[in-house]
Motif scaffolding. Sequence first.
Motif, PDB file in Angstrom:
ATOM      1  N   PRO A 162     -43.714  28.599 -65.342  1.00 20.67           N
ATOM      2  CA  PRO A 162     -44.193  28.950 -66.683  1.00 20.67           C
ATOM      3  C   PRO A 162     -43.126  29.530 -67.608  1.00 20.67           C
ATOM      4  N   LEU A 163     -42.125  30.234 -67.045  1.00 27.97           N
ATOM      5  CA  LEU A 163     -41.100  30.851 -67.873  1.00 27.97           C
ATOM      6  C   LEU A 163     -40.001  29.873 -68.296  1.00 27.97           C
ATOM      7  N   ALA A 164     -40.034  28.654 -67.772  1.00 31.95           N
ATOM      8  CA  ALA A 164     -38.918  27.734 -67.988  1.00 31.95           C
ATOM      9  C   ALA A 164     -38.666  27.456 -69.462  1.00 31.95           C
ATOM     10  N   ARG A 165     -39.716  27.227 -70.232  1.00 31.58           N
ATOM     11  CA  ARG A 165     -39.532  26.850 -71.640  1.00 31.58           C
ATOM     12  C   ARG A 165     -38.910  27.961 -72.459  1.00 31.58           C
ATOM     13  N   GLN A 166     -39.212  29.214 -72.124  1.00 34.36           N
ATOM     14  CA  GLN A 166     -38.650  30.295 -72.927  1.00 34.36           C
ATOM     15  C   GLN A 166     -37.270  30.727 -72.442  1.00 34.36           C
ATOM     16  N   GLN A 167     -36.935  30.452 -71.174  1.00 37.34           N
ATOM     17  CA  GLN A 167     -35.635  30.867 -70.664  1.00 37.34           C
ATOM     18  C   GLN A 167     -34.605  29.744 -70.683  1.00 37.34           C
ATOM     19  N   LEU A 168     -35.045  28.506 -70.579  1.00 38.24           N
ATOM     20  CA  LEU A 168     -34.137  27.365 -70.710  1.00 38.24           C
ATOM     21  C   LEU A 168     -34.276  26.857 -72.142  1.00 38.24           C
ATOM     22  N   LEU A 169     -33.348  27.265 -73.003  1.00 35.46           N
ATOM     23  CA  LEU A 169     -33.514  27.081 -74.439  1.00 35.46           C
ATOM     24  C   LEU A 169     -33.412  25.621 -74.874  1.00 35.46           C
ATOM     25  N   ASN A 170     -32.735  24.786 -74.107  1.00 33.88           N
ATOM     26  CA  ASN A 170     -32.702  23.357 -74.437  1.00 33.88           C
ATOM     27  C   ASN A 170     -33.532  22.560 -73.426  1.00 33.88           C
ATOM     28  N   TYR A 171     -34.674  23.100 -73.098  1.00 35.13           N
ATOM     29  CA  TYR A 171     -35.618  22.498 -72.151  1.00 35.13           C
ATOM     30  C   TYR A 171     -35.943  21.054 -72.530  1.00 35.13           C
ATOM     31  N   ASP A 172     -36.166  20.796 -73.817  1.00 30.84           N
ATOM     32  CA  ASP A 172     -36.641  19.486 -74.269  1.00 30.84           C
ATOM     33  C   ASP A 172     -35.611  18.374 -74.081  1.00 30.84           C
ATOM     34  N   THR A 173     -34.346  18.722 -73.919  1.00 29.77           N
ATOM     35  CA  THR A 173     -33.332  17.703 -73.625  1.00 29.77           C
ATOM     36  C   THR A 173     -32.942  17.710 -72.144  1.00 29.77           C
ATOM     37  N   GLU A 174     -33.010  18.873 -71.507  1.00 28.65           N
ATOM     38  CA  GLU A 174     -32.591  18.999 -70.112  1.00 28.65           C
ATOM     39  C   GLU A 174     -33.547  18.267 -69.167  1.00 28.65           C
ATOM     40  N   VAL A 175     -34.840  18.451 -69.367  1.00 25.85           N
ATOM     41  CA  VAL A 175     -35.807  17.846 -68.449  1.00 25.85           C
ATOM     42  C   VAL A 175     -35.784  16.317 -68.501  1.00 25.85           C
ATOM     43  N   PRO A 176     -35.832  15.686 -69.683  1.00 23.61           N
ATOM     44  CA  PRO A 176     -35.737  14.214 -69.702  1.00 23.61           C
ATOM     45  C   PRO A 176     -34.453  13.700 -69.057  1.00 23.61           C
ATOM     46  N   TYR A 177     -33.347  14.430 -69.238  1.00 25.92           N
ATOM     47  CA  TYR A 177     -32.078  14.017 -68.630  1.00 25.92           C
ATOM     48  C   TYR A 177     -32.180  14.050 -67.100  1.00 25.92           C
ATOM     49  N   LEU A 178     -32.715  15.136 -66.548  1.00 26.35           N
ATOM     50  CA  LEU A 178     -32.820  15.253 -65.098  1.00 26.35           C
ATOM     51  C   LEU A 178     -33.752  14.195 -64.515  1.00 26.35           C
ATOM     52  N   VAL A 179     -34.837  13.911 -65.215  1.00 24.14           N
ATOM     53  CA  VAL A 179     -35.757  12.869 -64.746  1.00 24.14           C
ATOM     54  C   VAL A 179     -35.058  11.507 -64.751  1.00 24.14           C
ATOM     55  N   ALA A 180     -34.286  11.238 -65.785  1.00 31.06           N
ATOM     56  CA  ALA A 180     -33.553   9.971 -65.862  1.00 31.06           C
ATOM     57  C   ALA A 180     -32.498   9.884 -64.765  1.00 31.06           C
ATOM     58  N   ARG A 181     -31.849  11.003 -64.450  1.00 28.01           N
ATOM     59  CA  ARG A 181     -30.871  11.013 -63.349  1.00 28.01           C
ATOM     60  C   ARG A 181     -31.561  10.729 -62.023  1.00 28.01           C
ATOM     61  N   MET A 182     -32.743  11.330 -61.815  1.00 30.25           N
ATOM     62  CA  MET A 182     -33.475  11.091 -60.584  1.00 30.25           C
ATOM     63  C   MET A 182     -33.917   9.631 -60.498  1.00 30.25           C
ATOM     64  N   ARG A 183     -34.338   9.065 -61.626  1.00 34.20           N
ATOM     65  CA  ARG A 183     -34.751   7.664 -61.647  1.00 34.20           C
ATOM     66  C   ARG A 183     -33.568   6.755 -61.264  1.00 34.20           C
ATOM     67  N   SER A 184     -32.368   7.095 -61.715  1.00 32.95           N
ATOM     68  CA  SER A 184     -31.179   6.309 -61.368  1.00 32.95           C
ATOM     69  C   SER A 184     -30.907   6.357 -59.867  1.00 32.95           C
ATOM     70  N   ALA A 185     -31.100   7.525 -59.260  1.00 31.55           N
ATOM     71  CA  ALA A 185     -30.855   7.667 -57.820  1.00 31.55           C
ATOM     72  C   ALA A 185     -31.962   7.028 -56.991  1.00 31.55           C
TER      73      ALA A 185
END
Length: 277
Positions: A162-185
């Motif tokens: 629950p705290l991720a959105r307020q503590q990870l300030l660029n959440y909206d770009t970080e999460v899609p990137y990580l999902v795309a990296r996982m999809r590549s693997a």
Amino acid sequence: MSTSRRAELGEFLKARRAQVTPEAVGLPPGGRRRTPGLRREELAQLAGVGVTWYTWLEQGRSINVSGQVLDAVATTLGLNDLERAHLYSLAEATPVRTKTGVCADELVLAEILAALDPLPALITNRRFDILQPNKAYEDLFHDWHTLPCIHKNLLWCIVTEPLARQQLLNYDTEVPYLVARMRSAYVEHIGDPDWETDLARLRKLSPEFEQLWSKHEVADGEPRLRRVLHPVAGELSFTVTELGVPAHADLMLFVETPADERTRERLPLTRREPAEV
């Protein structure tokens, strides 16, 4: 599987079989042998596979090959991790994950992580399981969790905390990137029970992950900015660099270096007073 690949697979198996002596696997030496190493029928019996099936495999015939059966053959042949990976690649089969943890070089990697302090760093696999963080990384996310970790995984922690959105300030770009990296693997692990089980659970648990996963976006590793709101040090900016571990293709080393002087001055985090508001 192409004819040339099947032929290469057969030659690899024959070469490795020739290097295994009967004594090494608990068999009596026997009489004179026409070829060095184990006979095909001996290896098949030890691996628990059919003699005809194994013979066809070495002959390069077109037959079904599963990761579980290959794993039994690899174990009987005494293949190391690199040789196993080569075998699975030749057979175009999904490897069986035989263990969790970092690797045989765990102590060496731990020393590298410790030497990077006060830079936050951690080792993950391609699925982002957190295998080993250093102290600086733990300091950076020390107060991250309000919920217990169901799965010690970088992506899981971000999309379920629950705290991720307020503590990870660029959440909206970080999460899609990580999902795309996982999809590549994932392309190299399709059908792997560990991957499929984790993905099914995460897709069910997180509608956000399900939506991003369904887009089938892929991404390559690249340096990127990560902005974190730390409860003691305040706002911090890091450049995240992803490094491969040559001896272990499934592992990645992530290192976070200060992206500005303000962040650099506040490291190490555990020795700083709370930031002034």
